[in-house]
Design an enzyme around this catalytic site. Sequence first.
Site, PDB file in Angstrom:
ATOM      1  CE  LYS A 175      57.043 -49.377 -33.947  1.00  0.00           C
ATOM      2  NZ  LYS A 175      58.573 -49.061 -33.240  1.00  0.00           N
ATOM      3  NE  ARG A 227      56.041 -52.085 -27.948  1.00  0.00           N
ATOM      4  CZ  ARG A 227      55.936 -50.840 -28.413  1.00  0.00           C
ATOM      5  NH1 ARG A 227      54.694 -50.380 -29.035  1.00  0.00           N
ATOM      6  NH2 ARG A 227      57.012 -50.099 -28.697  1.00  0.00           N
ATOM      7  NE  ARG A 286      61.665 -39.639 -30.738  1.00  0.00           N
ATOM      8  CZ  ARG A 286      60.935 -40.697 -30.894  1.00  0.00           C
ATOM      9  NH1 ARG A 286      60.050 -40.756 -31.845  1.00  0.00           N
ATOM     10  NH2 ARG A 286      61.216 -41.976 -30.131  1.00  0.00           N
ATOM     11  NE  ARG A 305      58.671 -41.703 -26.861  1.00  0.00           N
ATOM     12  CZ  ARG A 305      58.314 -42.658 -27.916  1.00  0.00           C
ATOM     13  NH1 ARG A 305      57.820 -42.194 -29.048  1.00  0.00           N
ATOM     14  NH2 ARG A 305      58.636 -44.003 -27.541  1.00  0.00           N
ATOM     15  NE  ARG A 348      61.653 -46.903 -26.111  1.00  0.00           N
ATOM     16  CZ  ARG A 348      61.681 -45.744 -26.959  1.00  0.00           C
ATOM     17  NH1 ARG A 348      62.563 -44.989 -26.359  1.00  0.00           N
ATOM     18  NH2 ARG A 348      60.950 -45.500 -28.003  1.00  0.00           N
TER      19      ARG A 348
HETATM   20  P1  AP5 Z   1      59.520 -43.044 -35.259  1.00  0.00           P
HETATM   21  O1  AP5 Z   1      58.659 -42.834 -36.549  1.00  0.00           O
HETATM   22  O2  AP5 Z   1      59.069 -42.178 -34.244  1.00  0.00           O
HETATM   23  O3  AP5 Z   1      59.863 -44.505 -34.682  1.00  0.00           O
HETATM   24  P2  AP5 Z   1      58.910 -45.461 -34.261  1.00  0.00           P
HETATM   25  O4  AP5 Z   1      59.303 -46.759 -34.879  1.00  0.00           O
HETATM   26  O5  AP5 Z   1      57.637 -44.975 -34.201  1.00  0.00           O
HETATM   27  O6  AP5 Z   1      59.395 -45.910 -32.712  1.00  0.00           O
HETATM   28  P3  AP5 Z   1      59.073 -45.145 -31.389  1.00  0.00           P
HETATM   29  O7  AP5 Z   1      60.290 -44.093 -31.081  1.00  0.00           O
HETATM   30  O8  AP5 Z   1      57.910 -44.598 -31.300  1.00  0.00           O
HETATM   31  O9  AP5 Z   1      59.460 -46.097 -30.396  1.00  0.00           O
HETATM   32  P4  AP5 Z   1      58.390 -47.286 -29.799  1.00  0.00           P
HETATM   33  O10 AP5 Z   1      58.032 -48.141 -30.847  1.00  0.00           O
HETATM   34  O11 AP5 Z   1      59.067 -48.024 -28.849  1.00  0.00           O
HETATM   35  O12 AP5 Z   1      57.271 -46.350 -28.829  1.00  0.00           O
HETATM   36  P5  AP5 Z   1      56.074 -46.283 -28.544  1.00  0.00           P
HETATM   37  O13 AP5 Z   1      55.421 -45.145 -28.425  1.00  0.00           O
HETATM   38  O14 AP5 Z   1      55.164 -47.361 -29.601  1.00  0.00           O
HETATM   39  O15 AP5 Z   1      61.109 -42.562 -35.606  1.00  0.00           O
HETATM   40  C1  AP5 Z   1      61.904 -42.529 -34.465  1.00  0.00           C
HETATM   41  C2  AP5 Z   1      62.967 -41.095 -34.950  1.00  0.00           C
HETATM   42  O16 AP5 Z   1      63.675 -41.557 -36.304  1.00  0.00           O
HETATM   43  C3  AP5 Z   1      62.037 -39.827 -35.246  1.00  0.00           C
HETATM   44  O17 AP5 Z   1      62.926 -38.646 -34.655  1.00  0.00           O
HETATM   45  C4  AP5 Z   1      62.172 -39.787 -36.727  1.00  0.00           C
HETATM   46  O18 AP5 Z   1      62.121 -38.457 -37.143  1.00  0.00           O
HETATM   47  C5  AP5 Z   1      63.385 -40.458 -37.062  1.00  0.00           C
HETATM   48  N1  AP5 Z   1      63.360 -41.408 -38.550  1.00  0.00           N
HETATM   49  C6  AP5 Z   1      62.345 -42.092 -38.646  1.00  0.00           C
HETATM   50  N2  AP5 Z   1      62.529 -42.632 -39.918  1.00  0.00           N
HETATM   51  C7  AP5 Z   1      63.811 -42.247 -40.307  1.00  0.00           C
HETATM   52  C8  AP5 Z   1      64.757 -42.591 -41.473  1.00  0.00           C
HETATM   53  N3  AP5 Z   1      64.283 -43.431 -42.466  1.00  0.00           N
HETATM   54  N4  AP5 Z   1      65.815 -42.156 -41.476  1.00  0.00           N
HETATM   55  C9  AP5 Z   1      66.529 -41.118 -40.424  1.00  0.00           C
HETATM   56  N5  AP5 Z   1      65.795 -40.875 -39.432  1.00  0.00           N
HETATM   57  C10 AP5 Z   1      64.323 -41.361 -39.165  1.00  0.00           C
HETATM   58  O19 AP5 Z   1      55.645 -47.085 -27.146  1.00  0.00           O
HETATM   59  C11 AP5 Z   1      56.289 -46.596 -26.131  1.00  0.00           C
HETATM   60  C12 AP5 Z   1      55.935 -47.355 -25.050  1.00  0.00           C
HETATM   61  O20 AP5 Z   1      54.504 -47.383 -24.658  1.00  0.00           O
HETATM   62  C13 AP5 Z   1      56.522 -48.902 -24.810  1.00  0.00           C
HETATM   63  O21 AP5 Z   1      57.714 -48.932 -24.551  1.00  0.00           O
HETATM   64  C14 AP5 Z   1      55.440 -49.530 -23.786  1.00  0.00           C
HETATM   65  O22 AP5 Z   1      55.742 -48.888 -22.609  1.00  0.00           O
HETATM   66  C15 AP5 Z   1      54.224 -48.668 -24.156  1.00  0.00           C
HETATM   67  N6  AP5 Z   1      53.428 -49.522 -25.232  1.00  0.00           N
HETATM   68  C16 AP5 Z   1      53.246 -48.968 -26.603  1.00  0.00           C
HETATM   69  N7  AP5 Z   1      52.542 -49.817 -26.897  1.00  0.00           N
HETATM   70  C17 AP5 Z   1      52.363 -50.932 -26.310  1.00  0.00           C
HETATM   71  C18 AP5 Z   1      51.756 -52.301 -26.508  1.00  0.00           C
HETATM   72  N8  AP5 Z   1      51.079 -52.558 -27.770  1.00  0.00           N
HETATM   73  N9  AP5 Z   1      51.845 -53.074 -25.421  1.00  0.00           N
HETATM   74  C19 AP5 Z   1      52.394 -52.892 -24.418  1.00  0.00           C
HETATM   75  N10 AP5 Z   1      52.908 -51.685 -24.016  1.00  0.00           N
HETATM   76  C20 AP5 Z   1      52.967 -50.622 -24.972  1.00  0.00           C
HETATM   77 MG    MG Z   2      56.209 -44.474 -32.593  1.00  0.00          MG
END
Ligand code: AP5
Ligand code: MG
Length: 193
Positions: A13, A88, A127, A139, A150
């Site tokens: 994402k 979420r 990562r 992270r 998660r």
């Molecule tokens: P990346 O693009 O970072 O993936 P992502 O979908 O953004 O996933 P995240 O790792 O950010 O996870 P998340 O959504 O759980 O975390 P968030 O920060 O939102 O890609 C991941 C890796 O893969 C990278 O290394 C990238 O280079 C690689 N990659 C990407 N595309 C690829 C491809 N096509 N092929 C190969 N490799 C690829 O949330 C963290 C925490 O914050 C949550 O657990 C929660 O505690 C809190 N939080 C955040 N939002 C909320 C909410 N709305 N409500 C409550 N708590 C929240």
């Molecule tokens: Mg992300």
Amino acid sequence: MRLIFFGPPGAGKGTQAKRLEEMRGLKQLSTGDMLRAEIAANSAIGVDAKSYMDKGELVPDSVLVAMIEHCVKQPDCAKGFILDGFPRTIPQAEALDAMLARNSTPLDAVVEFQVDEEELFARVRNRAAQTRAEGKEVRSDDNEDVLKKRLDVYKAQTLPVLGYYQNKGMVRSVNGMKLVEDVSVDIDTLLGL
Ligand code: AP5
Ligand code: MG
């Protein structure tokens, strides 16, 4: 254009939202990045959020809704935005609908990223390893145990949000297993960009 990027942790994402921000001027609103910035600043929100994030649990809805409500009103969202990691939970989705209706700024689409679980683990492992190799801080939730949690939280609390938007006919799915560049092409195509 106002979009939600939806999918499990590690689905891509953030990677795709950043690209669309650069190419199309849509503002990326990553709630995870915002919370990590609060943690880095050692703010009250950050201290509270860290206790949830380190365990792979969700931060309370009230915190996230207030954060997004503030952001969508800013001038840098005038051309549109990509919600990355929000909503979420069903209460977050309902609060978002209400605030967008109040502002007469409806969503255009929800883009769902489909990626196998095995691949999610591989990406998060990669990562973490890459970040460590660069001498940067990994992270705190990028490890196998917290990723398992998660994913459980995603299935229990976040997947119902997909059904919520499917009922509104707003979901467009992409195969997130492809190469980054190919996923980008597919997103542009399905959004008619
Ligand atoms: P990346 O693009 O970072 O993936 P992502 O979908 O953004 O996933 P995240 O790792 O950010 O996870 P998340 O959504 O759980 O975390 P968030 O920060 O939102 O890609 C991941 C890796 O893969 C990278 O290394 C990238 O280079 C690689 N990659 C990407 N595309 C690829 C491809 N096509 N092929 C190969 N490799 C690829 O949330 C963290 C925490 O914050 C949550 O657990 C929660 O505690 C809190 N939080 C955040 N939002 C909320 C909410 N709305 N409500 C409550 N708590 C929240
Ligand atoms: Mg992300």
